[in-house]
Enzyme design. Structure first.
Site, PDB file in Angstrom:
ATOM      1  N   SER A   1     -11.101   5.921   2.886  1.00 61.01           N
ATOM      2  CA  SER A   1     -10.100   4.806   2.626  1.00 61.01           C
ATOM      3  C   SER A   1      -9.052   4.849   3.776  1.00 61.01           C
ATOM      4  CB  SER A   1      -9.691   4.671   1.309  1.00 61.01           C
ATOM      5  OG  SER A   1      -8.920   5.980   0.922  1.00 61.01           O
TER       6      SER A   1
ATOM      7  N   ASP B   1       0.800  -1.316  -0.145  1.00 62.03           N
ATOM      8  CA  ASP B   1       0.047  -0.135   0.039  1.00 62.03           C
ATOM      9  C   ASP B   1       0.921   1.190  -0.007  1.00 62.03           C
ATOM     10  OD1 ASP B   1      -2.348  -1.309  -0.585  1.00 62.03           O
ATOM     11  OD2 ASP B   1      -2.803  -1.367   1.987  1.00 62.03           O
ATOM     12  N   GLY B   2       2.159   1.262   0.885  1.00 64.31           N
ATOM     13  CA  GLY B   2       2.942   2.317   0.721  1.00 64.31           C
ATOM     14  C   GLY B   2       3.470   2.574  -0.778  1.00 64.31           C
TER      15      GLY B   2
END
Length: 267
Positions: free
Chosen positions: A156, A45-46
């Site tokens: 999110s 995700d990073g």
């Protein structure tokens, strides 16, 4: 189809990037780092956050896809052993486009006003330790904060730093932002609500720090040090991020898998 590809930089992610390029070339997909139709991230995700910030100026026209090299994340739908299937679907299938809200953060200082987009969250802390700042909602005073910091999260992003602070998890179809406190101090002088606050799209909040106080400002993974900040205006952005979904995805299933388990785990 033109695509851009970013990877985390570790050996596995680089190997997968080379594999993707090879598979994509065989299907007639064209790499284009300048003006892609699709932006892919390989890592986690990073890595997708980095991809978003690299192409944030094109967010209205590009779509994003994430490949995770470990466990599935909230933004990365695909596993490292699924590249061939993903490339085949990109080449042959129109994806379902899913749009998530973003945050717009406008920082007004003594000399400038600068606007940022954030996918996950905005974080404000004092360089010297304790942050003191007024919080206004829709231009009306709401509370005077004193503590370690303030986090403003997107829906999110509510599963990240916000959740660790006791904030609510919000479905990304809800256009709003959430204000969460980091270790607030409550006494007769400084009083805060003590819980997270969720604002709808047509509301905004202003954070008013002491302009003499040096601040750490976080925009997702980016951390800036600033002085002379007089006001920070936080609202839901007009722009949204688009994710290209090539197979079914359920947000609440992802939340369950990340934080609770499959339901078959033994205690």
């Amino acid at each position: 189809m033109k695509y851009a590809l970013l990877d985390r930089g570790d050996p596995l992610s680089r190997e997968l990037s080379e594999q993707f390029h090879s598979l994509a070339a065989a299907k007639g997909l064209t790499p284009d780092d300048t003006s892609p139709d699709l932006v892919l991230s390989i890592g986690g995700d990073g890595t997708l956050l980095q991809a978003f910030h690299r192409y944030r100026d094109q967010v209205k026209r590009v779509a994003f896809v994430g490949v995770h090299t470990g466990h599935l994340g909230f933004y990365a739908d695909w596993q490292k052993n699924e590249l061939a299937e993903l490339v085949e679907l990109i080449a042959t299938k129109e994806p379902r486009e899913v749009k998530y809200p973003l945050l717009q953060i406008e920082i007004i200082s003594d000399t400038s006003a600068t606007s940022y987009l954030a996918l996950n969250e905005f974080t404000l802390k004092s360089v010297d330790g304790t942050l003191v700042a007024g919080i206004n909602i829709n231009d009306e005073p709401f509370e005077m904060f004193r503590g370690d910091g303030i986090v403003i999260s997107s829906p999110s992003g509510s599963t990240g730093y916000n959740k660790s602070l006791g904030g609510a998890v919000i479905h990304p179809s809800i256009e709003g932002l959430q204000i969460a406190e980091i270790a607030s101090i409550n006494n007769r002088v400084y009083r805060t609500l003590g819980s997270s606050v969720i604002l709808p799209k047509h509301h905004h909040c202003d954070i008013v720090p002491d302009p003499e106080e040096p601040l750490f400002v976080g925009i997702d993974h980016l951390v800036l040090q600033m002085t002379g900040v007089r006001s920070i205006i936080c609202r839901v952005a007009q722009e949204k991020i688009t994710f290209a979904r090539y197979r079914p995805y359920t947000f609440w299933n992802r939340v369950r898998e990340a934080f609770i388990g499959s339901g078959t785990d033994k205690v």
